[in-house]
Design a protein around this motif. Structure first.
Motif, PDB file in Angstrom:
ATOM      1  N   PRO A   1       0.802  -1.230   0.000  1.00 23.47           N
ATOM      2  CA  PRO A   1       0.000   0.000   0.000  1.00 23.47           C
ATOM      3  C   PRO A   1       0.834   1.279   0.000  1.00 23.47           C
ATOM      4  O   PRO A   1       0.516   2.229  -0.715  1.00 23.47           O
ATOM      5  CB  PRO A   1      -0.825  -0.115   1.288  1.00 23.47           C
ATOM      6  N   GLU A   2       1.959   1.279   0.764  1.00 24.37           N
ATOM      7  CA  GLU A   2       2.735   2.534   0.828  1.00 24.37           C
ATOM      8  C   GLU A   2       3.379   2.838  -0.537  1.00 24.37           C
ATOM      9  O   GLU A   2       3.396   3.992  -0.973  1.00 24.37           O
ATOM     10  CB  GLU A   2       3.763   2.508   1.974  1.00 24.37           C
ATOM     11  N   THR A   3       3.873   1.826  -1.240  1.00 23.90           N
ATOM     12  CA  THR A   3       4.472   2.069  -2.567  1.00 23.90           C
ATOM     13  C   THR A   3       3.387   2.494  -3.556  1.00 23.90           C
ATOM     14  O   THR A   3       3.588   3.378  -4.387  1.00 23.90           O
ATOM     15  CB  THR A   3       5.180   0.789  -3.091  1.00 23.90           C
TER      16      THR A   3
ATOM     17  N   ALA B   1       0.663   4.071  -2.898  1.00 26.77           N
ATOM     18  CA  ALA B   1       0.293   5.474  -2.631  1.00 26.77           C
ATOM     19  C   ALA B   1       1.348   6.411  -3.227  1.00 26.77           C
ATOM     20  O   ALA B   1       1.023   7.396  -3.885  1.00 26.77           O
ATOM     21  CB  ALA B   1       0.154   5.692  -1.129  1.00 26.77           C
ATOM     22  N   GLU B   2       2.629   6.043  -3.051  1.00 25.47           N
ATOM     23  CA  GLU B   2       3.716   6.871  -3.598  1.00 25.47           C
ATOM     24  C   GLU B   2       3.644   6.976  -5.118  1.00 25.47           C
ATOM     25  O   GLU B   2       3.901   8.018  -5.698  1.00 25.47           O
ATOM     26  CB  GLU B   2       5.065   6.210  -3.266  1.00 25.47           C
TER      27      GLU B   2
ATOM     28  N   GLN C   1       1.047   6.585  -6.993  1.00 26.47           N
ATOM     29  CA  GLN C   1      -0.270   7.000  -7.491  1.00 26.47           C
ATOM     30  C   GLN C   1      -0.176   8.088  -8.573  1.00 26.47           C
ATOM     31  O   GLN C   1      -0.795   7.988  -9.630  1.00 26.47           O
ATOM     32  CB  GLN C   1      -1.146   7.454  -6.303  1.00 26.47           C
TER      33      GLN C   1
ATOM     34  N   SER D   1       4.688  -6.751  -3.856  1.00 23.86           N
ATOM     35  CA  SER D   1       4.226  -7.525  -2.699  1.00 23.86           C
ATOM     36  C   SER D   1       3.643  -8.866  -3.128  1.00 23.86           C
ATOM     37  O   SER D   1       3.473  -9.768  -2.320  1.00 23.86           O
ATOM     38  CB  SER D   1       3.160  -6.737  -1.932  1.00 23.86           C
TER      39      SER D   1
END
Ligand code: FDA
Length: 406
Positions: A207-209, A211-212, A214, A341
């Motif tokens: 999720p963090e990647t 979001a980055e 996006q 992931s």
């Protein structure tokens, strides 16, 4: 498929009327063997129909054993040498099917993948192949009758055969009929399985990647992707779910292999400027007043260049960047590391990596070493091709090899 009276014995029963199964049945039938082709699907060869965007990338002119992943890399050599892309092209031409070549030697039908299905059906007709479709296979047993060695217990009764060919493919796209049937039969007869997993598949991101990345979503770029010693150069697509496009499908097979065999979720390395020495180029441009993003926009899509610089916090004109910063930019351009992931799974995978261990099979005949008369062909085996017509060529070559010995 027409339903006619079936016999209670055939020389050969082929389970799975896909690419490999139809090729094998046609070759065996044309050798004079009595052949029954069995499939549980309502519609014939759906995977061929949807392949290559409906045009079926049926082979590749530039095939080598290096285009295949297999625990035993030499296994594919014999069958590929005995049934070559040119053999399949000759067949396509004999049936008057027009085709064209795209990048990297990939051959596609001009009209429709349906032409390949019809061609294989016609070849089966030439061999007098009989059909049992749709039909559910409930069980397989080894028997010793006058001729038979295997008994297939199906929704349409029990039928014996001397040679039983398992051509039920891999696990990708379950909604059009993929099942683990072949692996279960292998296990029943004591053949080892290399753990199956989705391949030629889009990669997902944590999720963090996600979001980055996006702001980069929607970008399509010509890149080189590397992982686990493999490198491919083609288009990459950044999507709202992760990474896709041909180069990612190709590298997914290697990322997968690494992830499963070494238990190490290594990143995929992306070279955004393949064929260019990024550091040398940046050093030539180091006096420029332009923002780094504007300079990169000379070689990358503008929107992507700006979003990518924002992502890394590089918002200065090039001339204000220190040599160390330019080195960091060059590294990020040529070795941008993204750690997936996972994958989008069998629903989106073109093929299955792993399958029936080839060490248990003869590379000449595809017959199980410990079970005379039991053959495995096509994708059910631990043989996975690169994207570009290689998986069909394996289906044709392995089907043809078995067809000569069943
Ligand atoms: P295949 O999957 O063709 O056939 C297996 C058959 O077994 C099916 O008919 C199925 O119904 C049947 N079966 C399964 N379980 C059964 C059971 N329990 N009982 C009875 N029957 C059963 N490759 C390539 O080279 N070029 C391309 O353009 C493409 N494009 C492509 C697009 C998409 C969307 C996918 C999903 C895949 C591709 N491929 C491809 C890969 C290619 O389709 C694949 O590798 C071959 O079809 C494998 O051939 P097989 O005959 O081994 O299996």
């Amino acid at each position: 498929m027409e339903l006619r009276e079936l016999r209670d014995f055939y020389d050969v029963i082929v389970i799975g009327a896909g690419a490999a199964g139809m090729m094998c049945a046609a070759v065996a039938g044309q050798r004079g063997r009595s052949v029954l082709l069995v499939d549980h699907a309502e519609k014939l060869a759906e995977k061929i129909r949807i392949s290559g965007g409906g045009r079926c990338n049926f082979t590749n002119r530039k095939i080598t054993p290096d285009n295949f992943l297999c625990r035993n890399p030499h296994f594919v050599r014999s069958a590929l040498a005995r049934y070559t892309p040119q053999d399949f092209i000759d067949l396509v031409e004999r049936h008057g099917i027009s085709y064209h070549e795209r990048d990297h030697g990939q051959l596609f039908c001009d009209e429709s993948a349906q032409d390949i299905i019809q061609m294989l059906r016609t070849e089966c007709d030439y061999g007098g192949v009989e059909w049992m479709m749709p039909a559910e296979v409930r069980a397989i047993a080894a028997v010793r009758t006058e001729h038979g060695r295997y008994r297939v217990d199906s929704s349409r009764g029990s039928i014996d055969c001397t040679s039983l060919v398992i051509a039920t493919g891999g696990l990708s796209i379950p909604k059009i009929g993929a099942t683990p049937f072949g692996y279960r039969i292998a296990e029943q007869f004591g053949l080892p399985i290399v753990a199956p997993r989705p391949a030629l598949v889009p990669l997902t991101l944590p999720p963090e990647t996600l979001a980055e990345l996006q702001p980069l979503s929607g970008a399509s770029l010509d890149v080189a992707a590397s992982c686990n010693g493999a490198r491919f150069r083609e288009a990459m697509l950044i999507t709202h779910r992760g990474l896709s496009g041909p180069v990612i499908l190709q590298i997914s097979s290697y990322w997968q292999a690494q992830a499963y065999e070494k238990r190490d979720l290594a990143p995929v390395s992306i070279d955004l400027l393949p064929g260019l020495d990024a550091l040398e180029w940046l050093q030539q441009k180091r006096g420029e007043r332009a923002l780094l993003a504007n300079l990169l926009a000379e070689r990358l899509p503008r929107r992507f260049a700006h979003a990518w610089c924002t992502l890394h916090g590089w918002d200065k004109p090039v001339r204000q960047m220190s040599p160390t910063e330019l080195e960091a930019v060059a590294t990020a351009l040529s070795d941008w590391r993204i750690a997936p992931s996972g994958t989008q799974g069998y629903a989106k995978a073109e093929v299955t990596l792993g399958g029936v261990d080839t060490d248990a099979l003869s590379s000449k005949t595809m017959e199980a070493r410990n079970c005379p008369g039991l053959f495995f062909i096509g994708e059910v085996m631990d043989v996975t091709g690169h994207l570009g017509g290689f998986n069909f060529q394996w289906a044709w070559a392995s089907g043809h090899a078995a067809g000569q010995f069943v």
